[in-house]
Design an enzyme around this catalytic site. Structure first.
Site, PDB file in Angstrom:
ATOM      1  N   THR A 195      33.271  32.401 -27.312  1.00 54.57           N
ATOM      2  CA  THR A 195      33.089  33.431 -28.335  1.00 54.57           C
ATOM      3  C   THR A 195      31.714  34.071 -28.237  1.00 54.57           C
ATOM      4  OG1 THR A 195      34.619  32.292 -29.824  1.00 54.57           O
ATOM      5  CG2 THR A 195      33.113  33.875 -30.817  1.00 54.57           C
ATOM      6  N   TYR A 196      30.694  33.247 -28.108  1.00 50.04           N
ATOM      7  CA  TYR A 196      29.331  33.769 -27.989  1.00 50.04           C
ATOM      8  C   TYR A 196      29.202  34.676 -26.771  1.00 50.04           C
ATOM      9  CZ  TYR A 196      24.255  33.733 -27.260  1.00 50.04           C
ATOM     10  OH  TYR A 196      22.948  34.100 -27.049  1.00 50.04           O
ATOM     11  N   THR A 197      29.707  34.214 -25.629  1.00 55.35           N
ATOM     12  CA  THR A 197      29.590  34.991 -24.396  1.00 55.35           C
ATOM     13  C   THR A 197      30.374  36.293 -24.494  1.00 55.35           C
ATOM     14  OG1 THR A 197      29.315  32.955 -23.122  1.00 55.35           O
ATOM     15  CG2 THR A 197      29.943  34.924 -21.897  1.00 55.35           C
TER      16      THR A 197
END
Length: 269
Positions: free
Chosen positions: A176-178
């Protein structure tokens, strides 16, 4: 053998600094990488808006450090704003213009969050996904949109969005962060083209493992050591490693760098 002629070192205290009196907004600059960027830009002569979201104490500390070193304070002010809120972002730019009676020259969007439990996609809940995208992607969009309309045109205008080298590393636990940062990188490249003729550049800086609170969150000593061993230079990055690059990109010397994603990670990716 002739003695080489060397140029004398200038000690003129009145010499203009690279960012003399340019106004810079640095989001998420009360701590971590953003803090170091704000301090570094101020050392280059910029007047800096130190943005924070919750507690003002850390932001006030950054402002005090900058102003204590300034020849003619105040060179920095703290402004509270949630980058995921469009009204807050507009108010952030308004506050910068009022504080320094000037157009904004530089936006550095450093605000960002991640889930320190590092879940797989299968174990990521929708609420966490939405929260990360709200700050990292929507926040970058709102700040970038405001900047494209309000940053000074005709030369010296700069937009820098911080992303992550994980877009290249693609490590499990960071989906999700990436993904939230990969969207920002695509947006920045398009914005650079949309700003054709304005003299404003737009770039992304993508740090690798940097020794900050955010990096250490949820990581064991063994994992930190493993990540360190994966870096050819044999150390974690420091916030100033990123700040130095940002300082170059927003200066006149960085004008020819536009529409790029620059990874600063010691060879990690």
């Amino acid at each position: 053998m002739a003695t080489p002629i060397t140029e004398p070192v200038s000690c003129d205290p009145t010499r203009t600094k690279p960012l003399q009196d340019r106004v810079a907004i640095v989001t998420g600059s009360s701590r971590g990488i953003g803090r170091e960027i704000a301090i570094h830009l101020a050392s280059l002569g910029a007047r800096v808006v130190v943005n924070y979201t919750s507690s003002s104490s850390q932001a006030d500390s950054v402002v005090a450090q900058i102003n204590s070193a300034a020849d003619s304070p105040p060179r920095a002010v703290a402004v509270k704003a949630d980058v995921s809120n469009p009204d807050d972002v507009k108010s952030l730019f308004d506050a910068a213009e009022r504080a320094f009676d000037s157009e904004v020259h530089i936006l550095v969007n450093s605000a960002g969050i991640l889930d320190g439990t590092y879940p797989t996609v299968a174990n990521t809940d929708v609420e966490t996904f939405d929260k990360i995208f709200a700050v990292n992607t929507r926040g970058a969009f709102l700040c970038c949109r405001e900047a494209t309309n309000r940053v000074k045109r005709g030369g010296g205008g700069r937009i820098v969005l911080l992303t992550t080298s994980l877009v290249g590393a693609l490590r499990p636990g960071y989906a999700t962060y990436t993904a939230s940062k990969a969207a920002v990188e695509t947006m920045a490249k398009i914005v650079a083209k949309e700003l054709k003729g304005t003299g404003i550049t737009a770039n992304c800086v993508a740090p690798g493992p940097i020794a900050t609170e955010m990096f250490f969150e949820g990581k064991s000593e063994e994992l930190v050591q493993k990540l360190k061993n994966d870096i050819p230079l044999g150390r974690l990055g420091e916030p100033n490693d990123v700040a130095n690059l940002v300082g170059f990109l927003v200066s006149d010397g960085g004008e020819w760098v536009n529409g790029q994603v620059i990874r600063v990670n010691g060879g990690f990716v």
